[in-house]
Design a protein around this motif. Structure first.
Motif, PDB file in Angstrom:
ATOM      1  N   GLY A  31     -80.478   4.059  56.078  1.00  0.00           N
ATOM      2  CA  GLY A  31     -81.630   4.177  55.187  1.00  0.00           C
ATOM      3  C   GLY A  31     -82.133   2.838  54.676  1.00  0.00           C
ATOM      4  N   ASN A  32     -81.908   1.769  55.438  1.00  0.00           N
ATOM      5  CA  ASN A  32     -82.347   0.448  54.995  1.00  0.00           C
ATOM      6  C   ASN A  32     -83.853   0.260  55.089  1.00  0.00           C
ATOM      7  OD1 ASN A  32     -79.739  -0.331  54.441  1.00  0.00           O
ATOM      8  ND2 ASN A  32     -79.413  -1.270  56.431  1.00  0.00           N
ATOM      9  N   LEU A  33     -84.495   1.049  55.919  1.00  0.00           N
ATOM     10  CA  LEU A  33     -85.952   1.075  55.985  1.00  0.00           C
ATOM     11  C   LEU A  33     -86.364   2.543  56.025  1.00  0.00           C
ATOM     12  CD1 LEU A  33     -88.309  -1.028  56.204  1.00  0.00           C
ATOM     13  CD2 LEU A  33     -88.434  -0.403  58.626  1.00  0.00           C
ATOM     14  N   ARG A 333     -82.509  13.991  53.037  1.00  0.00           N
ATOM     15  CA  ARG A 333     -82.616  14.092  51.580  1.00  0.00           C
ATOM     16  C   ARG A 333     -81.792  13.011  50.898  1.00  0.00           C
ATOM     17  NH1 ARG A 333     -82.078  13.924  47.198  1.00  0.00           N
ATOM     18  NH2 ARG A 333     -80.027  13.121  47.676  1.00  0.00           N
ATOM     19  N   LYS A 334     -80.603  12.754  51.435  1.00  0.00           N
ATOM     20  CA  LYS A 334     -79.744  11.715  50.869  1.00  0.00           C
ATOM     21  C   LYS A 334     -80.397  10.343  50.968  1.00  0.00           C
ATOM     22  CE  LYS A 334     -75.156   9.642  51.504  1.00  0.00           C
ATOM     23  NZ  LYS A 334     -75.569   8.302  52.003  1.00  0.00           N
ATOM     24  N   LEU A 335     -81.038  10.065  52.102  1.00  0.00           N
ATOM     25  CA  LEU A 335     -81.618   8.745  52.326  1.00  0.00           C
ATOM     26  C   LEU A 335     -82.954   8.570  51.606  1.00  0.00           C
ATOM     27  CD1 LEU A 335     -80.811   8.381  56.132  1.00  0.00           C
ATOM     28  CD2 LEU A 335     -79.581   7.347  54.212  1.00  0.00           C
ATOM     29  N   PHE A 336     -83.811   9.595  51.609  1.00  0.00           N
ATOM     30  CA  PHE A 336     -85.140   9.476  51.021  1.00  0.00           C
ATOM     31  C   PHE A 336     -85.182   9.876  49.555  1.00  0.00           C
ATOM     32  CE2 PHE A 336     -86.225   9.294  55.451  1.00  0.00           C
ATOM     33  CZ  PHE A 336     -87.387   8.535  55.513  1.00  0.00           C
ATOM     34  N   GLY A 337     -84.212  10.686  49.109  1.00  0.00           N
ATOM     35  CA  GLY A 337     -84.195  11.111  47.725  1.00  0.00           C
ATOM     36  C   GLY A 337     -85.442  11.887  47.339  1.00  0.00           C
ATOM     37  N   CYS A 338     -85.843  11.743  46.080  1.00  0.00           N
ATOM     38  CA  CYS A 338     -86.994  12.486  45.558  1.00  0.00           C
ATOM     39  C   CYS A 338     -88.252  11.625  45.502  1.00  0.00           C
ATOM     40  CB  CYS A 338     -86.683  12.977  44.139  1.00  0.00           C
ATOM     41  SG  CYS A 338     -85.229  14.025  44.025  1.00  0.00           S
ATOM     42  N   SER A 339     -88.171  10.387  45.948  1.00  0.00           N
ATOM     43  CA  SER A 339     -89.231   9.427  45.649  1.00  0.00           C
ATOM     44  C   SER A 339     -90.010   8.905  46.840  1.00  0.00           C
ATOM     45  CB  SER A 339     -88.623   8.221  44.914  1.00  0.00           C
ATOM     46  OG  SER A 339     -87.875   8.610  43.792  1.00  0.00           O
ATOM     47  N   PHE A 340     -89.548   9.115  48.061  1.00  0.00           N
ATOM     48  CA  PHE A 340     -90.070   8.312  49.161  1.00  0.00           C
ATOM     49  C   PHE A 340     -90.664   9.105  50.319  1.00  0.00           C
ATOM     50  CE2 PHE A 340     -86.832   5.215  47.410  1.00  0.00           C
ATOM     51  CZ  PHE A 340     -87.787   4.488  46.720  1.00  0.00           C
ATOM     52  N   LEU A 341     -91.202  10.285  50.034  1.00  0.00           N
ATOM     53  CA  LEU A 341     -91.971  11.016  51.028  1.00  0.00           C
ATOM     54  C   LEU A 341     -93.245  11.545  50.362  1.00  0.00           C
ATOM     55  CD1 LEU A 341     -89.227  12.964  53.007  1.00  0.00           C
ATOM     56  CD2 LEU A 341     -90.650  11.099  53.855  1.00  0.00           C
ATOM     57  N   PRO A 342     -94.299  11.781  51.127  1.00  0.00           N
ATOM     58  CA  PRO A 342     -95.596  12.130  50.524  1.00  0.00           C
ATOM     59  C   PRO A 342     -95.581  13.334  49.588  1.00  0.00           C
ATOM     60  CG  PRO A 342     -95.926  11.478  52.793  1.00  0.00           C
ATOM     61  CD  PRO A 342     -94.436  11.522  52.575  1.00  0.00           C
ATOM     62  N   HIS A 343     -94.748  14.338  49.871  1.00  0.00           N
ATOM     63  CA  HIS A 343     -94.648  15.481  48.968  1.00  0.00           C
ATOM     64  C   HIS A 343     -93.615  15.260  47.867  1.00  0.00           C
ATOM     65  CE1 HIS A 343     -96.829  18.174  51.906  1.00  0.00           C
ATOM     66  NE2 HIS A 343     -97.267  18.625  50.758  1.00  0.00           N
ATOM     67  N   PHE A 344     -92.811  14.218  47.988  1.00  0.00           N
ATOM     68  CA  PHE A 344     -91.718  13.956  47.042  1.00  0.00           C
ATOM     69  C   PHE A 344     -91.882  12.528  46.542  1.00  0.00           C
ATOM     70  CE2 PHE A 344     -90.425  17.068  50.141  1.00  0.00           C
ATOM     71  CZ  PHE A 344     -89.960  18.103  49.345  1.00  0.00           C
ATOM     72  N   ASP A 345     -92.785  12.375  45.580  1.00  0.00           N
ATOM     73  CA  ASP A 345     -93.228  11.044  45.181  1.00  0.00           C
ATOM     74  C   ASP A 345     -93.003  10.801  43.693  1.00  0.00           C
ATOM     75  OD1 ASP A 345     -95.056  12.874  44.275  1.00  0.00           O
ATOM     76  OD2 ASP A 345     -96.824  11.859  45.044  1.00  0.00           O
ATOM     77  N   TYR A 346     -91.899  11.354  43.148  1.00  0.00           N
ATOM     78  CA  TYR A 346     -91.632  11.141  41.732  1.00  0.00           C
ATOM     79  C   TYR A 346     -90.355  10.328  41.557  1.00  0.00           C
ATOM     80  CZ  TYR A 346     -88.881  15.424  42.575  1.00  0.00           C
ATOM     81  OH  TYR A 346     -88.023  16.374  43.090  1.00  0.00           O
ATOM     82  N   GLY A 347     -90.293   9.638  40.425  1.00  0.00           N
ATOM     83  CA  GLY A 347     -89.146   8.773  40.200  1.00  0.00           C
ATOM     84  C   GLY A 347     -89.300   7.448  40.915  1.00  0.00           C
ATOM     85  N   LYS A 348     -88.239   6.674  40.862  1.00  0.00           N
ATOM     86  CA  LYS A 348     -88.282   5.316  41.405  1.00  0.00           C
ATOM     87  C   LYS A 348     -87.185   5.076  42.430  1.00  0.00           C
ATOM     88  CE  LYS A 348     -90.250   3.736  37.029  1.00  0.00           C
ATOM     89  NZ  LYS A 348     -90.060   2.899  35.824  1.00  0.00           N
ATOM     90  N   GLY A 349     -86.613   6.157  42.942  1.00  0.00           N
ATOM     91  CA  GLY A 349     -85.670   5.997  44.032  1.00  0.00           C
ATOM     92  C   GLY A 349     -84.225   6.262  43.688  1.00  0.00           C
ATOM     93  N   GLY A 350     -83.860   6.227  42.405  1.00  0.00           N
ATOM     94  CA  GLY A 350     -82.483   6.533  42.038  1.00  0.00           C
ATOM     95  C   GLY A 350     -82.170   7.995  42.307  1.00  0.00           C
ATOM     96  N   ARG A 351     -80.943   8.271  42.695  1.00  0.00           N
ATOM     97  CA  ARG A 351     -80.570   9.667  42.948  1.00  0.00           C
ATOM     98  C   ARG A 351     -80.275  10.382  41.641  1.00  0.00           C
ATOM     99  NH1 ARG A 351     -75.780  10.054  46.836  1.00  0.00           N
ATOM    100  NH2 ARG A 351     -75.152   8.077  45.933  1.00  0.00           N
ATOM    101  N   GLY A 352     -80.674  11.645  41.580  1.00  0.00           N
ATOM    102  CA  GLY A 352     -80.407  12.457  40.401  1.00  0.00           C
ATOM    103  C   GLY A 352     -79.067  13.156  40.500  1.00  0.00           C
ATOM    104  N   TRP A 353     -78.689  13.867  39.426  1.00  0.00           N
ATOM    105  CA  TRP A 353     -77.369  14.476  39.336  1.00  0.00           C
ATOM    106  C   TRP A 353     -77.127  15.508  40.427  1.00  0.00           C
ATOM    107  CZ3 TRP A 353     -72.954  13.316  37.257  1.00  0.00           C
ATOM    108  CH2 TRP A 353     -71.967  14.287  37.070  1.00  0.00           C
ATOM    109  N   ARG A 354     -78.081  16.406  40.625  1.00  0.00           N
ATOM    110  CA  ARG A 354     -77.891  17.414  41.674  1.00  0.00           C
ATOM    111  C   ARG A 354     -77.805  16.754  43.042  1.00  0.00           C
ATOM    112  NH1 ARG A 354     -82.709  19.480  39.186  1.00  0.00           N
ATOM    113  NH2 ARG A 354     -82.224  20.790  37.378  1.00  0.00           N
TER     114      ARG A 354
END
Length: 696
Positions: A31-33, A333-354
């Motif tokens: 997930g480096n890029l 999901r592990k690599l992109f998290g909640c922040s780095f795809l067009p439909h998942f664009d919230y937060g700043k990249g840190g992983r959440g608890w779940r």
């Protein structure tokens, strides 16, 4: 079905893909890029929230923002073909690559994009074949706008930060290295290089480039750039006017006459690095069509092998192919998290608890490494009040919240045990229950109901009243999360909804809201922990637990709580919260059999309470109470309100009994099934904004 599978490895094609909002994640196993790409070559390329090669995108940008596309113009004597525009297109998607095949009157054009499994660059390879009966003259020009900064600068000093851009024109590309990282809290020197390299065939150099948007557009714009019309000439040397501008990788390749059935190809690599030597290494590994195809095949093989730990073979071959992508999803999901795809664009990249616990589940299936230490590390995020830090950084440290808001999610205590349970069932590593680790400690007290204004620690580690770091075993961490939530109830004697549960949209009932659905999940945990404890008894008959925890183990202590009285539960929880404000660190041994007896009684109480009071005559459970203390689900005048999520958790937690499950299924079919969609809605139409419950 819009897609057609063409092999047994999940590869599929889509005709006329531009009419759908399709995009693909591209990355390597580290997930480096991280890239996203659509059939019109929209999407962003980034390392993290602070390093975007091109403009950060959300879903609407994929369709309509021309500045986020990897574009390529082919000017002929008859027309100008723009590859980001649709022609007769066929999209092919596989593990993990995208190929778009375009057919015009005179050409077949294949555009391949992928990130090699072992390199931190995105590759774009374009092959143009003349299918006409006549020679065709082409003038090829690339156009990839370069953003080269943090996502926050999209609206925070966008123009000012462009003034920091410094470019270097190379024989095979462009390097953009801003002078500094703009941050009003403290500017820093920038060390990052954003680069695009491009070449023709076997490392043939392009003739020149248009390195800024201003220069590329000329007096035109993004729809009619003057450079494509020949009104602006490409340069091979940097001009003074280029620094401090918005940049682009616009390379003018040599004019080419393609004979009938003759082909020519062009290759680009995109990336973000700190050392120019690294960029040159990438170039040498990819600078011919043969090397590109070899690397593509290696990448396909890598992902197929990676997913081979789990195999499915159903009669339905389409289903088998679809499951290839389902297997890959947890890793993406592990690599992109909640922040780095067009439909998942919230937060700043840190992983959440779940995310932490879901990621471990994927690792249990696909990773041969030692998961034990990772699980133990994650338990460090738990507070003694049963809540937890919500964000973990890349260096595996915990912070309270990504937005510095004091809040808690009532479901968070469910997931660590469920993940640990899967791990133990797979490995039989019961010893992990007795391993010790620390607790998270910060300014939040009593599940964010109070703030410790005197908090000044930097390490966020819980200490005793003797200022010693406290360590508790993993079993203790699990018990704290689940026992606290047993007593953390509202006026109907169910779990407080707090700031939301698994459905983050249920975030407007923090005063009086209650989550019955997740109270049942805690009942499942409490009951299932007993099964794990029965197995642990073969190793030890007793376990040591924090002295203060015995306040919540009331069936063991002399002070028994009336579970039918919500105020009695709240009183005990308040007593526990007060006791952990300054712990001694003392531990008490307890017989496992006594612990099992206590937990079983609590689990049975929850399930019996819910079965008795919340199964409705409409044939399903009520899952929630809102901020006015009213039931959320059921029939209200002429409106039936039902949520699929809550019914699922009643079944998963084994709270719903056999006959109830049958009735739930009938109700789901009646109220939530949509024949047109051939699927189920998440809830019925509540017909109004529900400000006493949530935004969803």
């Amino acid at each position: 079905m819009i897609y057609k599978f063409i092999d047994k490895n999940g590869t599929f094609i889509v005709k006329n893909p531009h009419i759908y909002k399709l995009y693909l994640p591209l990355t390597n196993i580290k997930g480096n890029l991280l890239s996203s790409i659509s059939c019109n070559f929209s999407g962003d390329i980034k390392k993290d929230d602070d390093h975007f090669l091109n403009i950060p995108v959300s879903i609407e940008d994929i369709r309509s923002n021309l500045l986020c596309r990897r574009d390529f113009f082919i000017k002929t004597e008859k027309e100008t073909i723009r590859l980001s525009f649709p022609y007769k297109d066929t999209l092919e998607i596989g593990l993990l690559y995208q190929k778009v095949i375009k057919k015009t009157q005179d050409f077949i054009i294949e555009i391949l994009n992928f990130i090699p499994y072992d390199l931190d660059v995105e590759v774009m390879h374009i092959n143009i074949t003349n299918i006409s009966k006549n020679p065709q003259k082409i003038i090829p020009t690339s156009f990839i706008p370069i953003y080269a900064r943090s996502a926050k600068n999209l609206r925070d000093h966008r123009h000012v930060t462009s003034l920091l851009n410094r470019i270097e024109l190379k024989d095979y590309g462009i390097l953009v290295k801003p002078t500094m990282i703009f941050d009003e809290k403290g500017h820093k020197e920038n060390k990052t290089i954003y680069f695009v390299y491009g070449w023709e065939g076997e490392s043939i150099k392009f003739m020149g480039q248009f390195p800024t948007l201003d220069y590329f557009f000329g007096k035109g714009d993004i729809l009619k750039p003057e450079s494509i019309e020949g009104k602006v000439k490409p340069v091979d040397k940097k001009l003074d006017i280029f620094d401090g501008k918005e940049t682009c990788a616009a390379f003018r390749f040599n004019n080419k006459i393609l004979k009938p059935n003759e082909s020519n190809n062009y290759t680009f690599i995109f990336g973000i690095e700190e050392k120019e030597e690294k960029i040159n290494e990438y170039f040498l590994k990819l600078n011919s069509p043969k090397k590109i195809i070899e690397k593509l095949n290696q990448t396909k093989s890598f992902w197929i092998d990676y997913l081979s730990n789990i195999e499915f073979d159903f009669e339905d071959k389409n289903y088998n192919n679809w499951l290839m992508w389902v297997k890959l999803q947890p890793t993406l999901r592990k690599l992109f998290g909640c922040s780095f795809l067009p439909h998942f664009d919230y937060g700043k990249g840190g992983r959440g608890w779940r995310d932490l616990w879901q990621d471990i589940i994927s690792l249990l299936f696909f990773d041969s490494g030692d998961i034990n230490e990772l699980i133990i590390n994650n338990f460090r995020g738990i507070r003694l009040d049963g809540s937890n830090a919500t964000i973990i950084t890349k260096d595996m440290n915990f912070i309270s919240d990504r937005n510095s808001i004091s809040r808690v999610w009532t479901d968070h205590g469910v997931w660590p045990y469920l993940t640990l349970r899967l791990y133990i069932n797979k490995t039989d590593d019961l010893d992990i229950l007795l391993k010790e680790t620390t607790y998270f400690y910060d300014h939040q007290l009593k599940r964010a109901k109070e703030i410790n204004l005197k908090f000044s620690q930097n390490d966020f580690l819980l200490r005793t009243n003797q200022n010693k770091i406290y360590y508790g075993n993993i079993l203790e961490h699990i018990l704290i999360q689940n026992l606290v939530q047993f007593f953390n109830v509202g006026e109907h004697n169910y779990l407080k909804l707090e700031n939301a549960d698994w459905n983050d949209g249920l975030d407007m009932a923090s005063q009086r809201g209650e989550s019955i659905a997740f109270y049942c999940m805690y009942a499942f945990n409490l009951e299932d922990i007993c099964n794990i404890l029965e197995r642990l008894k073969k190793k030890t008959k007793k376990v040591s637990l924090l002295k203060e925890l015995f306040i919540l183990l009331d069936r063991i202590s002399s002070k028994k709580v009336d579970y039918s009285d919500y105020k009695d539960k709240q009183k005990i929880l308040d007593e526990y919260f007060k006791s952990i404000e300054n712990i001694s660190g003392e531990k008490i041994e307890i017989e496992i059999d006594l612990l099992i007896k206590d937990l079983k009684e609590k689990a049975n109480h929850i399930k019996e309470l819910v079965r008795k009071n919340e199964f409705l005559k409409e044939g399903f459970f009520n899952g929630y109470y809102d901020n006015k203390g009213n039931r959320v689900e059921g029939k209200f005048k002429n409106i039936t309100k039902m949520m699929l999520q809550s019914q699922v958790f009643f079944i998963l937690s084994m709270t719903a009994q056999k006959e109830q499950i049958k009735k739930i299924y009938k109700s789901v079919k009646k109220y939530l099934y949509d024949k047109k969609l051939n699927g189920f809605h998440l809830n019925t139409d509540f017909k109004d904004i529900y400000l006493d419950f949530g935004r969803a």
